[in-house]
Design a protein around this motif. Structure first.
Motif: not given
Length: 163
Positions: A40-50, A83-91
């Protein structure tokens, strides 16, 4: 004067003792929760923009998928990525939906479990080790173009009536 200094030292000792016992009581026991705490200590989360993905049918925009996603990542890998991971998720979500549907009825019946697994695999393909562990939905909506036009027309009419 000495009395004031002794009272100050006493207050500092009590504050430090309280801090020590608070920190000590919040630390996991070494034997029983060590593995769970490290996972549990090795995981983080992030939210993309809409963001939105246009759905094309017969050469025109039939509507948009409006999405906001939450992704869990390995903290060690995240620290090494520039590079921010959000770019990869959206792509990856864009690639999965843009040009993939010939009928909007298909979009409304999307199997998100398949999309989720495919997106995670597609994102992790860019890195030597898996970075994204899971992909969760905050918002995922299909909005037909006709509804968007209708909302825009109401907005324009409202602004004109205000002037």
């Amino acid at each position: 004067m000495i009395r004031i200094v002794l009272i100050g030292l006493w207050i500092c000792a009590v504050a430090l003792g309280t801090l020590f016992f608070t920190v000590k009581s919040h630390m996991p026991a070494s034997g029983d929760a060590g593995e769970k705490a490290s996972y549990l200590g090795g995981i983080d989360y992030a939210t993309t923009d809409v963001f939105s993905v246009p759905i094309m049918t017969d050469g025109s925009v039939a509507g948009y998928i409006i999405a906001q996603l939450i992704y869990t990542v390995d903290i060690k890998m995240k620290a090494r990525i520039t590079v921010p991971l959000e770019y990869f998720v959206k792509d990856e979500i864009f690639r999965q939906f843009y040009g993939s549907y010939s009928d909007t009825k298909q979009v409304e019946k999307v199997d998100f479990e398949r999309v989720r697994k495919s997106a995670i695999d597609g994102i992790n393909r860019h890195f030597p080790e898996p970075v994204v562990r899971d992909l969760l939905v905050e918002q995922f909506t299909f909005m037909p173009s006709s509804e968007i036009r209708e909302m825009n027309m109401k907005s324009i009419g409202k602004r004109l009536s205000e002037h």
